[in-house]
Design a protein around this motif. Structure first.
Motif, short mmCIF file in Angstrom:
data_model
loop_
_atom_site.label_atom_id
_atom_site.label_comp_id
_atom_site.label_asym_id
_atom_site.label_seq_id
_atom_site.Cartn_x
_atom_site.Cartn_y
_atom_site.Cartn_z
N TYR A 51 48.43 57.63 -91.68
CA TYR A 51 49.54 57.51 -91.27
C TYR A 51 48.77 57.30 -89.87
N ILE A 52 48.43 58.32 -89.34
CA ILE A 52 47.46 58.01 -87.99
C ILE A 52 46.46 57.12 -88.32
N SER A 53 45.98 56.79 -89.46
CA SER A 53 44.23 56.18 -89.40
C SER A 53 45.54 54.42 -90.15
N LEU A 54 46.06 54.36 -90.25
CA LEU A 54 46.74 53.47 -90.38
C LEU A 54 47.42 52.60 -88.72
N LEU A 55 47.69 53.74 -88.28
CA LEU A 55 48.41 53.09 -86.56
C LEU A 55 47.39 53.08 -85.92
N GLN A 56 46.04 53.45 -86.10
CA GLN A 56 44.39 52.76 -85.59
C GLN A 56 44.42 51.89 -85.62
N ASP A 63 56.09 46.32 -90.81
CA ASP A 63 56.21 48.30 -91.16
C ASP A 63 56.76 48.68 -91.95
N GLY A 64 56.99 47.84 -93.43
CA GLY A 64 57.66 48.74 -94.22
C GLY A 64 55.99 50.10 -94.82
N LEU A 65 54.94 49.44 -94.54
CA LEU A 65 54.15 50.20 -95.04
C LEU A 65 53.50 51.08 -94.43
N LEU A 66 53.79 51.69 -92.89
CA LEU A 66 54.16 51.90 -92.40
C LEU A 66 55.46 53.06 -92.56
N ALA A 68 56.81 53.60 -95.38
CA ALA A 68 55.97 54.29 -96.85
C ALA A 68 55.64 55.12 -96.59
N ALA A 69 54.14 55.52 -95.73
CA ALA A 69 53.43 56.26 -95.02
C ALA A 69 53.78 57.50 -94.29
N LEU A 70 54.75 57.07 -93.51
CA LEU A 70 55.24 57.52 -92.94
C LEU A 70 56.33 57.95 -93.75
N LEU A 71 56.99 58.27 -94.56
CA LEU A 71 58.15 59.07 -95.82
C LEU A 71 57.17 59.62 -96.90
N ARG A 72 56.27 59.28 -97.09
CA ARG A 72 55.27 60.21 -97.69
C ARG A 72 54.55 61.30 -96.72
N TRP A 133 67.09 56.84 -88.04
CA TRP A 133 65.91 57.46 -89.17
C TRP A 133 65.54 59.18 -89.49
N GLY A 134 65.30 59.14 -87.87
CA GLY A 134 65.21 60.21 -87.47
C GLY A 134 66.11 62.55 -88.75
N GLN A 135 66.89 61.84 -88.44
CA GLN A 135 68.63 62.76 -88.43
C GLN A 135 68.13 62.23 -90.28
N PHE A 136 67.48 61.48 -90.74
CA PHE A 136 67.77 61.06 -92.67
C PHE A 136 66.59 61.16 -93.40
N ILE A 137 65.47 61.48 -92.66
CA ILE A 137 63.85 61.35 -93.02
C ILE A 137 63.61 62.30 -94.20
N PHE A 138 64.57 63.33 -93.13
CA PHE A 138 64.07 64.98 -94.53
C PHE A 138 64.87 64.36 -95.34
N GLN A 139 66.07 64.74 -95.41
CA GLN A 139 66.85 64.33 -96.67
C GLN A 139 66.44 63.08 -97.70
N SER A 140 65.77 62.01 -97.04
CA SER A 140 65.42 61.64 -98.18
C SER A 140 64.10 62.39 -99.19
N ALA A 141 63.71 63.12 -98.00
CA ALA A 141 61.93 63.31 -98.59
C ALA A 141 61.93 64.71 -99.43
N SER A 142 63.57 65.29 -98.89
CA SER A 142 63.91 66.24 -100.00
C SER A 142 64.80 65.72 -101.81
N GLU A 143 64.84 64.42 -101.25
CA GLU A 143 66.10 64.45 -102.89
C GLU A 143 64.47 63.24 -103.49
N MET A 144 63.35 63.01 -103.41
CA MET A 144 62.74 62.58 -103.69
C MET A 144 61.40 63.52 -104.23
N VAL A 145 61.51 64.94 -103.28
CA VAL A 145 60.60 66.04 -104.20
C VAL A 145 61.77 66.85 -104.98
#
Length: 246
Positions: A51-56, A63-66, A68-72, A133-145
């Motif tokens: 994610y940091i390398s994509l930002l640089q 934004d879609g790629l960023l 997705a990287a942040l969600l991973r 989105w900051g309040q629900f990103i880890f909820q979405s990540a937990s569902e993916m796990v």
């Protein structure tokens, strides 16, 4: 009787305090060197580095790629949170029994603080894309796990069944595949032709028309004396001659 000067106890106290301070400083340095020499609790964080390398990148990616990287990255953090929950209970039990030293426990606490800082950073990064989105990103990540775990469990059912059968000597009959059903012949169905709707024809009355004559005003139509062509009031009024005024 010889008197002890007052400087002697003062010098003793100063010497004792100095020795304690020197010992504590040396002990802290050795403990820090020992913690620094230990391997980190988690070797690396490739999702964060990606994610940091994509930002640089000089042309900024979409934004879609960023996202997705942040969600991973959040998914990897959820895996670490679950691992910390399992390891903390076991490590506390071993620490109470004296099986492990304080160095390992301190390294675990340092890794836990690092993970908390990582979670805060992910939440802040998610808020830059969407304020909520900051309040629900880890909820979405937990569902993916959870979905990934269920998928892996479903795919491992066949191998677990084979291992169980081999362990207990269970012989299962081979699965019977049903015979394919014959495909019925397809009938050619012609498309229905659409034609214009035909209006029903009215039947013509076979009643002959008769022309009324003045000689026989009481003549009937078709032999029926009740129906007369002069039977209307207007017709009857028009047949009368106007009276002459005197």
């Amino acid at each position: 009787m010889a008197t002890i000067p007052i400087l002697v106890p003062i010098a003793y106290i100063v010497l004792l305090v100095g020795a304690l301070l020197t010992f504590s400083r040396i002990y802290r340095k050795r403990a820090e060197a020992r913690i620094a020499g230990q391997e980190p609790w988690f070797a690396s964080h490739p999702e964060r580095d990606t994610y940091i390398s994509l930002l640089q990148l000089s042309p900024p990616p979409s934004d879609g790629l960023l996202k997705a990287a942040l969600l991973r990255r959040a998914v990897a953090d959820v895996h670490r949170i679950l691992a910390f929950r399992e390891d903390k209970a076991a490590l506390q039990a071993l620490l109470q029994k004296g099986s492990v030293g304080d160095d390992l426990w301190n390294a675990f606490l340092a890794a836990e603080k690092e993970l908390e800082a990582e979670i805060v950073e992910v939440v802040n990064e998610a808020a830059t894309f969407n304020p909520g989105w900051g309040q629900f990103i880890f909820q979405s990540a937990s569902e993916m796990v959870n979905n990934q775990k269920n998928r892996e469990l479903f795919l491992s059912i066949a191998s677990l069944r084979a291992e169980t059968d081999e362990k207990y000597g269970i012989k299962r009959p081979p699965p019977v595949t049903p015979a394919p059903k014959p495909v019925p012949a397809t009938l050619s169905v012609s498309a229905p032709t659409t034609s214009a709707p035909t209006t029903p024809k009215k039947k013509a009355n076979n009643i002959p028309l008769q022309v009324p004559t003045t000689s026989s005003p009481a003549s009937s139509v078709n032999g029926d004396p009740s129906i007369s062509p002069m039977g209307s009031p207007k017709a009857q009024g028009s047949s009368k001659k106007p009276k002459k005024k005197k």
